[in-house]
Scaffold this active site. Sequence first.
Site, mmCIF file in Angstrom:
data_model
loop_
_atom_site.group_PDB
_atom_site.id
_atom_site.type_symbol
_atom_site.label_atom_id
_atom_site.label_comp_id
_atom_site.label_asym_id
_atom_site.label_seq_id
_atom_site.Cartn_x
_atom_site.Cartn_y
_atom_site.Cartn_z
ATOM 1 N N PRO A 140 0.682 -1.340 0.044
ATOM 2 C CA PRO A 140 -0.001 0.081 -0.017
ATOM 3 C C PRO A 140 0.817 1.303 -0.103
ATOM 4 O O PRO A 140 0.728 2.298 0.801
ATOM 5 C CB PRO A 140 -0.895 -0.317 1.376
ATOM 6 C CG PRO A 140 -0.076 -0.857 2.139
ATOM 7 C CD PRO A 140 0.914 -1.894 1.357
ATOM 8 N N CYS A 141 1.416 1.507 -1.165
ATOM 9 C CA CYS A 141 2.438 2.812 -1.326
ATOM 10 C C CYS A 141 1.650 3.862 -0.859
ATOM 11 O O CYS A 141 2.147 4.952 -0.844
ATOM 12 C CB CYS A 141 3.355 2.582 -2.522
ATOM 13 S SG CYS A 141 2.469 2.600 -4.070
#
Length: 178
Positions: A140-141
Amino acid sequence: MLSVDVFEIAGRKVWIGVIHEKKIQGITFALDGAQFRANIERLLGFLRKRGVNANTEEAESDYPSLVRDVILGRKENPEVLPMLSFDGVTPFERRVYEWLTKNVKRGSVITYGSLAKAIGTSPRAIGGAMKRNPYPIVVPCHRVVASGGIGYYTPRLEEKVFLLEIEGVKGWTDSKRT
């Protein structure tokens, strides 16, 4: 192999593509078809530059639905982590991606600086790893933000805002922070 599907999420069409062999080699998504095609090319270029033999023959799989389920919160990010190949990813990038995926849960964010401190590196190194992330959504950048605002997102900030809003992270997507 390349598996592609289009889903309706939060009133928007979302194109999701997954490149895979035995495991997921790369993921991309977009909120419009033209951007999606550009994203596929960008992902393929990255994988090939990193020495990953990415087969683009289209094949049906459940991977796009799995990514959709992560977006919707039906699957937790760490559940999908074992399905990633990490082909072409450096040991540093893998360490960052695994730490982020296991520790920053849906509905929350972490700053580049805080993530850097947790990993023992610099915020700039974290930014580079986020830019090169071949597994967006699962890794989940989009949950990594700047201390004074939402930060950047490859390829477009609109997708980061979309993902954070779906997760209920409104404080980072208002006009004062973007």
